[in-house]
Design an enzyme around this catalytic site. Structure first.
Site, PDB file in Angstrom:
ATOM      1  N   GLU A  37       0.853  -1.196   0.000  1.00  0.00           N
ATOM      2  CA  GLU A  37       0.000   0.000   0.000  1.00  0.00           C
ATOM      3  C   GLU A  37       0.884   1.240   0.000  1.00  0.00           C
ATOM      4  O   GLU A  37       1.615   1.484   0.953  1.00  0.00           O
ATOM      5  CB  GLU A  37      -0.893  -0.023   1.246  1.00  0.00           C
ATOM      6  CG  GLU A  37      -1.726   1.237   1.431  1.00  0.00           C
ATOM      7  CD  GLU A  37      -2.456   1.255   2.780  1.00  0.00           C
ATOM      8  OE1 GLU A  37      -2.772   0.166   3.322  1.00  0.00           O
ATOM      9  OE2 GLU A  37      -2.685   2.346   3.301  1.00  0.00           O
ATOM     10  N   ARG A  41       0.296  10.271   0.519  1.00  0.00           N
ATOM     11  CA  ARG A  41       0.669  11.368   1.415  1.00  0.00           C
ATOM     12  C   ARG A  41       1.787  12.214   0.870  1.00  0.00           C
ATOM     13  O   ARG A  41       2.153  13.220   1.475  1.00  0.00           O
ATOM     14  CB  ARG A  41       1.157  10.804   2.753  1.00  0.00           C
ATOM     15  CG  ARG A  41       0.097  10.106   3.534  1.00  0.00           C
ATOM     16  CD  ARG A  41       0.621   9.868   4.918  1.00  0.00           C
ATOM     17  NE  ARG A  41      -0.147   8.846   5.588  1.00  0.00           N
ATOM     18  CZ  ARG A  41       0.017   8.545   6.847  1.00  0.00           C
ATOM     19  NH1 ARG A  41       0.931   9.161   7.558  1.00  0.00           N
ATOM     20  NH2 ARG A  41      -0.712   7.609   7.407  1.00  0.00           N
ATOM     21  N   THR A  65      -4.463   6.034   2.129  1.00  0.00           N
ATOM     22  CA  THR A  65      -4.824   7.432   2.424  1.00  0.00           C
ATOM     23  C   THR A  65      -5.728   7.997   1.324  1.00  0.00           C
ATOM     24  O   THR A  65      -5.625   9.163   0.939  1.00  0.00           O
ATOM     25  CB  THR A  65      -3.579   8.328   2.616  1.00  0.00           C
ATOM     26  OG1 THR A  65      -2.541   7.585   3.271  1.00  0.00           O
ATOM     27  CG2 THR A  65      -3.897   9.528   3.499  1.00  0.00           C
ATOM     28  N   LYS A 125     -10.742  -1.785   6.979  1.00  0.00           N
ATOM     29  CA  LYS A 125      -9.523  -1.440   7.706  1.00  0.00           C
ATOM     30  C   LYS A 125      -9.967  -0.954   9.091  1.00  0.00           C
ATOM     31  O   LYS A 125     -10.966  -0.230   9.202  1.00  0.00           O
ATOM     32  CB  LYS A 125      -8.812  -0.329   6.940  1.00  0.00           C
ATOM     33  CG  LYS A 125      -7.780   0.449   7.730  1.00  0.00           C
ATOM     34  CD  LYS A 125      -6.949   1.265   6.782  1.00  0.00           C
ATOM     35  CE  LYS A 125      -6.234   2.377   7.521  1.00  0.00           C
ATOM     36  NZ  LYS A 125      -5.039   2.836   6.812  1.00  0.00           N
TER      37      LYS A 125
HETATM   38  O1  LIG Z   1      -2.958   7.034   5.913  1.00  0.00           O
HETATM   39  C1  LIG Z   1      -3.606   5.990   5.859  1.00  0.00           C
HETATM   40  O2  LIG Z   1      -4.667   5.831   5.281  1.00  0.00           O
HETATM   41  C2  LIG Z   1      -3.080   4.881   6.488  1.00  0.00           C
HETATM   42  O3  LIG Z   1      -2.987   3.912   5.818  1.00  0.00           O
HETATM   43  C3  LIG Z   1      -2.650   4.957   7.876  1.00  0.00           C
HETATM   44  C4  LIG Z   1      -1.548   3.973   8.123  1.00  0.00           C
HETATM   45  O4  LIG Z   1      -2.014   2.703   7.827  1.00  0.00           O
HETATM   46  C5  LIG Z   1      -1.090   4.031   9.508  1.00  0.00           C
HETATM   47  O5  LIG Z   1      -0.832   5.352   9.854  1.00  0.00           O
HETATM   48  C6  LIG Z   1       0.139   3.214   9.698  1.00  0.00           C
HETATM   49  O6  LIG Z   1       0.504   3.349  11.022  1.00  0.00           O
HETATM   50  P1  LIG Z   1       1.947   2.949  11.566  1.00  0.00           P
HETATM   51  O7  LIG Z   1       2.257   1.583  11.085  1.00  0.00           O
HETATM   52  O8  LIG Z   1       1.802   3.031  13.046  1.00  0.00           O
HETATM   53  O9  LIG Z   1       2.889   3.987  11.038  1.00  0.00           O
END
Ligand SMILES: O=C(O)C(=O)C[C@H](O)[C@H](O)COP(=O)(O)O
Length: 204
Positions: A37, A41, A65, A125
């Site tokens: 994925e 961003r 995102t 999710k």
């Molecule tokens: O922006 C999105 O739609 C995302 O997909 C969010 C991410 O999945 C998480 O922010 C991952 O979180 P960490 O593994 O803790 O860094």
């Protein structure tokens, strides 16, 4: 395609330099994690998705995102084979349904889960997994809403992934821990492949 069942871990990748996209995807695939994925961003995210789609055929590349209908269109045009959103509005869900590709809409409460289930969506999710209540919260949701399965993301690491994967309503987990920014900055793809292979060995 059921995204939740392709791999135990979905690397969530933030790409700052588009030149890293292909070697990074190759390292993840070589480590045993083909579902990737790329989050929308960064300015080069769509280009990165396009390059991976064109040059790493063994990767199942998706966009993360995804927040607006415009994001949906741009992602599928770039070559995304699945979409992931942090949450869902009716307009966003309509656009995802129209896209023709599989998607994981984000939800974090029982009402959000039920609203999506009402539209026939039972693979979601769970975000942000850790802050929202983690393993205990998902276990509690499985009681009244057992038919909905999740990919939790947000705060999950190699050490905590097994507790999530052991739950009946979890298909896979997602996270950024597989592609540390410092490894990407110096092109340490061997380290990324090793992190991927450790994660790929986790059982569902
Ligand atoms: O922006 C999105 O739609 C995302 O997909 C969010 C991410 O999945 C998480 O922010 C991952 O979180 P960490 O593994 O803790 O860094």
């Amino acid at each position: 395609m059921t995204i939740l069942d392709l791999a135990p871990v979905v690397p969530v990748v933030v790409i700052d330099d588009v030149e890293t996209a292909v070697p990074l995807a190759r390292a993840l695939v070589a480590g045993g994690l083909p579902v990737i994925e790329v989050t929308l961003r960064t300015p080069c995210a769509l280009d990165a998705i396009g390059r991976i789609a064109a040059e790493v055929p063994d990767a199942v590349i998706g966009a993360g995102t995804v927040r607006t209908p415009a994001d949906v269109r741009a992602s599928t045009r770039a070559g995304a084979r699945f979409l992931v959103s942090p949450g869902g509005t009716p307009r966003l869900i309509d656009a995802m349904l129209d896209s023709g590709v599989p998607f994981l809409p984000g939800a974090a409460t029982a009402s959000e889960v039920l609203a999506l289930a009402e539209r026939g969506l039972t693979e979601l999710k769970f975000f942000p997994a850790g802050p929202a209540g983690g393993v205990a919260y998902l276990k509690a949701l499985a009681g009244p809403i057992p038919e909905v399965r999740f990919c939790p993301t947000g705060g999950i690491r190699l050490e905590t992934a097994p507790e999530y994967l052991a739950l009946p309503n979890v298909g896979c987990v997602g996270g950024t821990w597989l592609t540390p920014a410092d490894a990407l900055a110096v092109g340490d793809y061997a380290r990324i492949e090793k992190l991927a292979s450790e994660a790929a060995a986790l059982r569902r």
